[in-house]
Design a protein around this motif. Structure first.
Motif: not given
Length: 551
Positions: A63, A72, A87, A107
């Motif tokens: 991510f 998202v 995050w 995502v």
């Protein structure tokens, strides 16, 4: 390309060639592995069923250590930047948006998208009742299908729906609330559309409807003048892609109609059919103030104002002010997942593939152009893209419109109405349902222009917006996207306000009335003005939409 001396020596030695290719393959493998590793991947979400306002945790990998504009997407909805609590490269904590639906969650990091996982809004899971909440209240006992794609037919069986539809409606993806009197009403949901001919039949114990455009998984409810029914859960399946709503903006607008220079005697009236701002997933939180109060506030998306006993040389003014939110709409469609077949028995398909007073899809010129643009392509989405590209390639935007499509084909220059008419006509000639959207475009300095764009229907997905005029840089440097020709096929920005989808069909209130239809204004209607009785003449002015405020 010049080859370095060491490489020349390697290629001269025939024994070295296998080594070179092996090195290239190893390098390619390493590069590919790195690219794959950089793609985000979701392993799980907690909880899988959540309520708006609660925190959802996404576990996975790649991510990134910081968000940096990544995000998202919940069933097409993006949380705002303040919703993110955490995050990291393997974990994201985000607050569930208030207006979220049920559907795919994924995502997006730059141009890379993770795998998707199903998220369900807990408010969409209904509690089944064993009978009507009160005598005469509508009640849903069963659905013939627990799920299906957009456009499929669902039979709703139950009690007290009414022998005729009247003001009755069916809502998908619905939530309810109570007013001050304790009466339930639909707070949020997607209503089956009259314009899309979603209602197949309506009887007291059975309703047959199409799964409406923009529907997501959630509660089905029936609403009649007696109240709101119980709910059953319906799963929207087999979507060919996703919709994403982003970049919400707020506007306060006003538009005015003036009547003057009246030559009339007692026994007269003038009906003004003035459009309302259209409610849709991209246009919400609508609030309106109308002066004077209309006779009918909303009839097929239009308000009817009746000015009675007009006096000579007096000026009459009708003004409407709206506050609304507008979002950009982006679609992500996978062509290989699109069904090639339309239900040709659906009235929506028949209406929006046929010629009408604005769309000359049956002429030989249009049919020939459409056939050349699409060739042997059978996929409706790819047909629409090919036609879009031909328009941008072969035509040039202009501030001056043409009197007809035939004239446009001669001049090869036109305004947004010309582009929208021709694009819609070519789509219909190719067997793709399409219609013109009418409204206004808002420039950076808050001035506006009457504007038209198009939406076409894809089986299993619904309506897809496209704007060939803006895609051809019809508004010059005012456009905010880098590649208009690419962006405005399948996407539209938040700098437009829609008043009508297709033609709004209106009927005269008096068989002896004299009708006036305005051209190239912000709504396509069969009637704009209707003079009844002793009115010899008058002058009307429909002023452009003005932006009062934006935020």
């Amino acid at each position: 390309m010049a080859v370095s001396t060491p490489l020349k020596k390697l290629f001269k030695d025939q024994r070295s060639i296998p080594i070179v290719f092996l090195l290239l393959l190893v390098g390619l493998y390493v590069f590919s592995s790195q690219m794959i590793e950089r793609s985000p991947r979701i392993e799980s979400i907690t909880p899988e069923v959540g309520a708006p306002g609660k925190v959802l945790v996404i576990s996975g990998e790649h991510f990134g250590s910081e968000r940096n504009g990544s995000g998202v997407i919940f069933a097409g909805t993006r949380p705002n930047s303040t919703s993110y609590m955490e995050w990291t490269d393997s974990r994201i904590s985000v607050r569930i948006p208030e207006d979220v639906g049920s559907g795919k969650l994924y995502v997006r990091i730059g141009n890379k998208t993770s795998n998707s996982i199903l998220f369900t809004n807990s408010q969409h899971i209904p509690k089944q009742l064993s009978g009507p909440a009160a005598p005469g209240m509508p009640y849903i006992a069963s659905l013939d299908n627990a799920g299906g794609p957009i456009g499929s037919v669902v039979s709703i069986r139950g009690l007290n729906f009414g022998s005729e539809q009247g003001s009755g409606r069916v809502y998908f993806s619905s939530t309810i609330a109570e007013n001050d009197e304790g009466r339930e009403y639909i707070d949020r949901g997607i209503v089956c559309s009259l314009a899309d001919f979603d209602y197949e039949s309506w009887e007291d114990q059975t309703i047959r409807v199409r799964v409406p455009d923009n529907a997501i998984s959630g509660s089905i409810r029936v609403v009649t003048d007696r109240g709101v029914s119980n709910a059953l859960y319906f799963e929207v399946t087999d979507l060919a892609g996703d919709r994403i709503l982003r970049e919400k903006r707020g506007y306060q607008i006003t538009y005015t109609v003036e009547i003057e220079e009246v030559d009339a005697s007692p026994g007269n009236s003038l009906n003004l059919w003035i459009p309302n701002v259209m409610s849709s997933p991209t246009q919400g939180n609508l609030e309106a103030v109308r002066d004077p109060i209309p006779l009918w506030e909303d009839f097929n998306g239009v308000a009817r104002y009746r000015l009675q006993e007009l006096e000579p040389w007096r000026r009459y003014t009708v003004s409407v002010t709206y506050w609304l939110d507008r979002t950009a709409l982006e679609t992500r469609i996978v062509p290989s997942r699109i069904s090639m077949e339309y239900d040709r028995n659906w009235r929506m398909y028949r209406v929006y593939t046929s010629p009408d007073s604005y769309v000359p899809s049956g002429t030989q010129e249009v049919e020939t152009m459409a056939a050349r643009a699409t060739g042997r392509e059978g996929n409706p989405y790819l047909k629409a893209r090919s036609i879009f590209r031909v328009l941008i390639r072969d035509f040039a935007p202009s501030s001056k419109g043409n009197t007809s499509v035939s004239r446009l084909l001669e001049t090869r220059q036109g305004d947004s109405f010309d582009y929208a008419r021709l694009y819609t006509a070519m789509l219909r000639a190719s067997g793709v349902p399409a219609r013109i959207i009418s409204g206004c475009y808002i420039f950076a300095d808050s001035t506006t222009s009457v504007h038209y764009w198009v939406e076409f229907y894809v089986p299993g997905f619904g309506w897809v917006p496209s704007d060939p005029f803006v895609g051809d840089t019809g508004y010059g440097d005012d456009i905010e996207v880098e590649d208009p020709a690419d962006y405005y096929f399948g996407n539209v920005d938040n700098r437009r306000i829609a008043f009508s989808r297709g033609i709004i069909e209106l009927r005269p209130t008096d068989p002896t009335s004299r009708l006036n239809v305005k051209t190239r204004i912000y709504s396509l209607q069969t009637i704009h003005e209707e003079a009844v009785g002793n009115i010899s003449s008058y002058q009307s002015r429909w002023y452009p939409v003005r932006v009062i405020d934006r935020w």
